[in-house]
Design an enzyme around this catalytic site. Structure first.
Site, PDB file in Angstrom:
ATOM      1  N   GLY A  50       0.839  -1.190   0.000  1.00  0.00           N
ATOM      2  CA  GLY A  50       0.000   0.000   0.000  1.00  0.00           C
ATOM      3  C   GLY A  50       0.871   1.235   0.000  1.00  0.00           C
ATOM      4  N   ILE A  52       2.624   2.782   2.496  1.00  0.00           N
ATOM      5  CA  ILE A  52       3.920   2.598   3.158  1.00  0.00           C
ATOM      6  C   ILE A  52       4.792   1.644   2.357  1.00  0.00           C
ATOM      7  CG2 ILE A  52       5.070   1.702   5.212  1.00  0.00           C
ATOM      8  CD1 ILE A  52       2.554   2.568   6.798  1.00  0.00           C
ATOM      9  N   ARG A 135       1.814  -3.768  12.358  1.00  0.00           N
ATOM     10  CA  ARG A 135       1.363  -3.932  13.735  1.00  0.00           C
ATOM     11  C   ARG A 135       1.963  -5.221  14.285  1.00  0.00           C
ATOM     12  NH1 ARG A 135       0.508   0.592  13.332  1.00  0.00           N
ATOM     13  NH2 ARG A 135      -1.387   1.821  13.796  1.00  0.00           N
ATOM     14  N   GLU A 164       2.589  -3.411  23.697  1.00  0.00           N
ATOM     15  CA  GLU A 164       3.338  -2.155  23.810  1.00  0.00           C
ATOM     16  C   GLU A 164       2.865  -1.370  25.024  1.00  0.00           C
ATOM     17  OE1 GLU A 164       3.077   0.020  20.134  1.00  0.00           O
ATOM     18  OE2 GLU A 164       3.811  -1.654  18.926  1.00  0.00           O
ATOM     19  N   HIS A 183       7.959   2.105  18.655  1.00  0.00           N
ATOM     20  CA  HIS A 183       6.819   2.504  17.818  1.00  0.00           C
ATOM     21  C   HIS A 183       6.823   4.025  17.600  1.00  0.00           C
ATOM     22  CE1 HIS A 183       2.395   1.397  16.667  1.00  0.00           C
ATOM     23  NE2 HIS A 183       2.999   2.153  15.751  1.00  0.00           N
TER      24      HIS A 183
END
Length: 223
Positions: A50, A52, A135, A164, A183
């Site tokens: 996509g 990214i 993710r 996280e 992150h």
């Protein structure tokens, strides 16, 4: 997407040039030459081609890499100057088998949760590097830790984790072949300003005028 693409290439270079060794030698005041790997000619597999993924592919092409992409659905007329081969979800195993660096850039949905499973990791090259900017739960983290600890893959660059903040007792902290970041690889100083300007200058006027909004969420797809 551009800053995550930069992180992707940094992670490639981190392992190709063995940055940890450079830092150790500097700390030890040790002048010792050693061979390094070229990024040019290596293959980047992009799981989630996509925004990214494509931004990362664009930079990878500038480095002289071959790019393999994977998309949930592929238009019949698909053609992209930054992608040499494109696969649907059924081609995941073939993509990882061919890739030297594997970028995970897909959204987290029920379909992608655990997508990079123990079985998929077993098909990776022993010299492969996993880079996750999607993710954490997309990867079976326990299987990844096992593969890293056993030397079944070369390394991993992780900007996202299953839990996280990453628990202090996670083995990921202790593995020498893991590049960790909290992150924050898209947390630029201008991110909030750019997002606010996009809303005010683009989508708010469209909403007021009843025009289709940019970047809508596809509720059926989950992102």
């Amino acid at each position: 997407s551009s800053t995550l693409a930069e992180y992707c290439m940094m992670a490639c270079a981190y392992f190709a040039k063995d940055l940890p060794r450079l830092m150790r030698q500097k700390n030890d005041v040790n002048w010792e030459q050693y061979p390094v790997l070229e990024i040019r000619g290596a293959t980047l597999g992009v799981v989630g081609f996509g925004d990214i993924g494509r931004s990362s592919a664009k930079l990878a092409k500038a480095y002289g890499m071959k790019v393999l992409g994977l998309k949930r659905s592929i238009p019949e007329s698909f053609s992209d100057p930054y992608c040499d081969e494109i696969y649907d979800m059924n081609g995941l195993v073939e993509l990882v088998q061919k890739s030297d660096y594997i970028l995970i850039a897909t959204p987290l949905t029920e379909q992608t949760r655990g997508l990079i499973s123990k079985e998929v990791l077993q098909h990776c090259k022993k010299t492969a590097v996993i880079i996750n900017v999607g993710r954490g739960p997309i990867i079976d983290e326990e299987a990844l830790i096992e593969a890293l600890a056993n030397g079944d893959i070369k390394g991993a660059g992780l900007d996202v984790m299953t839990v996280e903040p990453l628990p202090k007792d996670s083995q990921l902290w202790k593995l020498d072949n893991v590049l960790l970041s909290p992150h924050n690889m898209d947390m630029t100083l201008s991110f909030m300003q750019e997002s606010t300007e996009f809303f005010i200058n683009e989508n708010l006027p469209r909403f007021v005028r009843g025009i289709e909004l940019l970047n809508p969420v596809d509720k059926s797809a989950g992102y």
